[in-house]
Design a protein around this motif. Structure first.
Motif, short mmCIF file in Angstrom:
data_model
loop_
_atom_site.label_atom_id
_atom_site.label_comp_id
_atom_site.label_asym_id
_atom_site.label_seq_id
_atom_site.Cartn_x
_atom_site.Cartn_y
_atom_site.Cartn_z
N ALA B 90 0.84 -1.20 0.00
CA ALA B 90 0.00 0.00 0.00
C ALA B 90 0.88 1.25 0.00
N ARG B 91 1.99 1.17 0.72
CA ARG B 91 2.89 2.31 0.77
C ARG B 91 3.43 2.64 -0.62
N VAL B 92 3.78 1.59 -1.36
CA VAL B 92 4.31 1.80 -2.71
C VAL B 92 3.24 2.43 -3.61
N ILE B 93 2.01 1.91 -3.52
CA ILE B 93 0.92 2.45 -4.35
C ILE B 93 0.68 3.93 -4.02
N LEU B 94 0.64 4.26 -2.72
CA LEU B 94 0.42 5.65 -2.33
C LEU B 94 1.55 6.55 -2.80
N SER B 95 2.76 6.00 -2.82
CA SER B 95 3.90 6.80 -3.28
C SER B 95 3.76 7.12 -4.76
N ILE B 96 3.22 6.18 -5.54
CA ILE B 96 3.01 6.45 -6.97
C ILE B 96 2.09 7.66 -7.12
N PHE B 97 0.99 7.68 -6.36
CA PHE B 97 0.07 8.82 -6.42
C PHE B 97 0.75 10.11 -5.96
N GLY B 98 1.54 10.00 -4.91
CA GLY B 98 2.25 11.16 -4.39
C GLY B 98 3.17 11.78 -5.43
N PHE B 99 3.96 10.93 -6.08
CA PHE B 99 4.88 11.41 -7.12
C PHE B 99 4.10 11.97 -8.31
N ALA B 100 2.96 11.35 -8.63
CA ALA B 100 2.16 11.84 -9.75
C ALA B 100 1.65 13.24 -9.45
N LYS B 101 1.28 13.47 -8.20
CA LYS B 101 0.78 14.78 -7.81
C LYS B 101 1.87 15.84 -7.90
N GLU B 102 3.10 15.41 -7.62
CA GLU B 102 4.23 16.34 -7.74
C GLU B 102 4.73 16.46 -9.18
N ARG B 103 4.09 15.73 -10.09
CA ARG B 103 4.49 15.68 -11.50
C ARG B 103 5.92 15.20 -11.68
N ASP B 104 6.31 14.26 -10.83
CA ASP B 104 7.65 13.68 -10.93
C ASP B 104 7.52 12.39 -11.73
N HIS B 105 7.57 12.53 -13.07
CA HIS B 105 7.29 11.37 -13.93
C HIS B 105 8.31 10.27 -13.77
N LEU B 106 9.57 10.67 -13.59
CA LEU B 106 10.64 9.68 -13.43
C LEU B 106 10.33 8.76 -12.25
N TYR B 107 9.89 9.35 -11.13
CA TYR B 107 9.65 8.53 -9.95
C TYR B 107 8.31 7.81 -9.98
N VAL B 108 7.36 8.33 -10.76
CA VAL B 108 6.14 7.56 -10.99
C VAL B 108 6.54 6.25 -11.68
N ALA B 109 7.44 6.36 -12.67
CA ALA B 109 7.88 5.18 -13.42
C ALA B 109 8.68 4.22 -12.53
N LEU B 110 9.66 4.76 -11.79
CA LEU B 110 10.51 3.89 -10.96
C LEU B 110 9.69 3.18 -9.88
N THR B 111 8.76 3.92 -9.27
CA THR B 111 7.94 3.32 -8.22
C THR B 111 7.00 2.27 -8.80
N SER B 112 6.53 2.51 -10.04
CA SER B 112 5.67 1.52 -10.69
C SER B 112 6.42 0.22 -10.94
N VAL B 113 7.72 0.34 -11.25
CA VAL B 113 8.53 -0.87 -11.45
C VAL B 113 8.54 -1.69 -10.15
N VAL B 114 8.75 -1.02 -9.02
CA VAL B 114 8.74 -1.71 -7.73
C VAL B 114 7.40 -2.40 -7.51
N PHE B 115 6.32 -1.68 -7.85
CA PHE B 115 4.98 -2.23 -7.68
C PHE B 115 4.78 -3.49 -8.52
N VAL B 116 5.24 -3.46 -9.77
CA VAL B 116 5.09 -4.62 -10.66
C VAL B 116 5.87 -5.82 -10.09
N ILE B 117 7.06 -5.57 -9.56
CA ILE B 117 7.85 -6.67 -8.98
C ILE B 117 7.10 -7.28 -7.79
N LEU B 118 6.52 -6.42 -6.95
CA LEU B 118 5.76 -6.91 -5.79
C LEU B 118 4.54 -7.72 -6.24
N LEU B 119 3.91 -7.21 -7.29
CA LEU B 119 2.72 -7.87 -7.82
C LEU B 119 3.06 -9.26 -8.33
#
Lengths: 278, 126
Positions: B90-119
């Protein structure tokens, strides 16, 4: 021993491990597996499964306290978690296929390393290092609160740190531990991230790393509810009590004593693994 | 830069509190399962010396849900442990939203990679 007696004893032991782990900052997970295998004669796979679960509990449980201090760097954590989670999946696969003797031997070595690492005097933080190109592009550089303002830092040697994190994740998946010492080593020593930032970011990463191997542990049947239950509840209670006390207490003698316990357990694990008793 | 740091912190504090609540909730579920399990099986001898692997139903998310629904102690404990594993995810998912809100596309992508690995890790145990 009946299930009730076993549960109460394991819960008490886990509480002490969680408490001392939180007070010394060395983490309770590292002594849990030796405690369960050497003292309670539990198979190392079940012990690793229970330990892994308790590692998630302490990491997520302490998150709020760590965040409030303002040291952890979420970008460094996320970027390095790609390495730790991949490593964890690799390690968890390995755990299902290597012999218990081999796991015990690796565990013994990791214990001895943790004790050595925690007793080593901390290197003075190098100030004003030049910004690294890759670290700058990844926006890893940051700042943290210090007496009289905030101090900024420039992260170094990103590929080295990332590779060490893969190894840390692998050990976490293989042994069911948080491998906090190895994570701090990668950040503090290789990447030159200030120690306080390294330790709090490491705590944040431990839970996510452990979650990556949890699915595989479950599938391989490593997570026994009868064992994971007293361990998780005990460690969680111990670490929550420990976190409350920690603010006022910096017990040097406790840290030294716990390091000695870790050394003794490390030797015992090595010996048990080599002689084939585990 | 200042605003971004502040956002990071605000998000982190929120996520930290959420994680703590998640851990306490999962501990409560584990505790409930423990009471049922100990009442029913407390006097039986313990057998964890040799590794046999858990029964199939305690190894898969589907099996655990099935056992928990019929009120089996071990199933409820495993359900609590699954909830616990979900907290860092859940922490990882919330971080994706957080980075998206900050318009930090690089970290939206990197955090999504972590999420996919967990999935990936979780999907093997559905």
């Amino acid at each position: 021993m009946t299930i009730l007696e076993f549960s109460v004893l394991v819960c008490a032991g886990s509480l002490v491990a969680g408490l001392v782990g939180a007070l010394t900052g060395l983490g309770g997970g590292v002594v849990l597996v030796p405690l369960l295998t050497l003292l309670f004669k539990v198979d190392i796979h079940y012990a690793a499964g229970a330990s892994l679960v308790s590692v998630i509990a302490t990491s997520s449980g302490a998150a709020a306290a760590y965040v409030r201090e303002g040291f952890s760097n979420i970008r460094i954590g996320m970027f390095l978690e790609i390495a730790t989670t991949l490593g964890a999946i690799f390690g968890a696969h390995l755990a299902a296929h290597v012999s218990t003797h081999a796991i015990a031997i690796v565990f013994g070595l990791v214990l001895l390393f943790s004790a050595y690492f925690s007793s080593k005097p901390r290197t003075q933080a190098q100030r004003s290092l030049p910004p690294d190109r890759l670290a700058t592009r990844l926006r890893l550089n940051g700042q943290f609160p210090e007496a009289g303002g905030s101090r900024s830092y420039n992260v170094q040697k990103v590929p080295t740190g990332w590779s060490l994190m893969f190894v840390a994740g692998g050990l976490s998946g293989l042994l069911g531990i948080g491998s906090g010492a190895m994570k701090v080593l990668a950040m503090d020593q290789a990447m030159k991230i200030p120690f306080k930032v390294s330790t709090t970011t490491s705590n944040f990463m431990i839970g996510v790393t452990a979650a990556a191997s949890a699915g595989l542990y479950l599938k391989h049947g490593f997570i026994d509810p009868g064992l994971a239950m007293p361990v998780m509840l005990g460690v969680l209670a111990g670490s929550l009590i420990g976190a409350r006390l920690l603010i006022h207490l910096h017990p040097k003698w406790l840290r030294l004593g716990f390091s000695l316990v870790i050394v003794a357990l490390g030797i015992e694990m090595l010996y048990s693994g080599i002689t084939g008793r585990i | 830069m200042k605003a971004s740091v502040w956002n990071d912190e605000k998000l982190e504090v929120l996520v930290g509190k959420l994680l703590q609540a998640g851990v306490l909730f999962s501990a409560a579920v584990v505790f409930l399962g423990a009471i049922i399990y100990l009442i029913r099986h407390g006097t039986e001898p313990i057998t964890l010396g040799a590794f046999h692997g858990e029964p199939y139903d305690l190894r898969t998310i589907r099996g655990i849900l099935k056992l928990a629904r019929v009120g089996r102690g071990r199933g409820i404990i495993q359900l609590g442990l699954l909830l616990l594993v979900a907290t860092p995810i859940a922490r990882v998912i919330l971080s994706i939203f957080g980075f998206a809100k900050e318009r930090d596309h690089l970290y939206v992508a990197l955090t999504s990679v972590v999420f996919v690995i967990l999935l990936y890790s979780l999907l093997v145990s559905v």
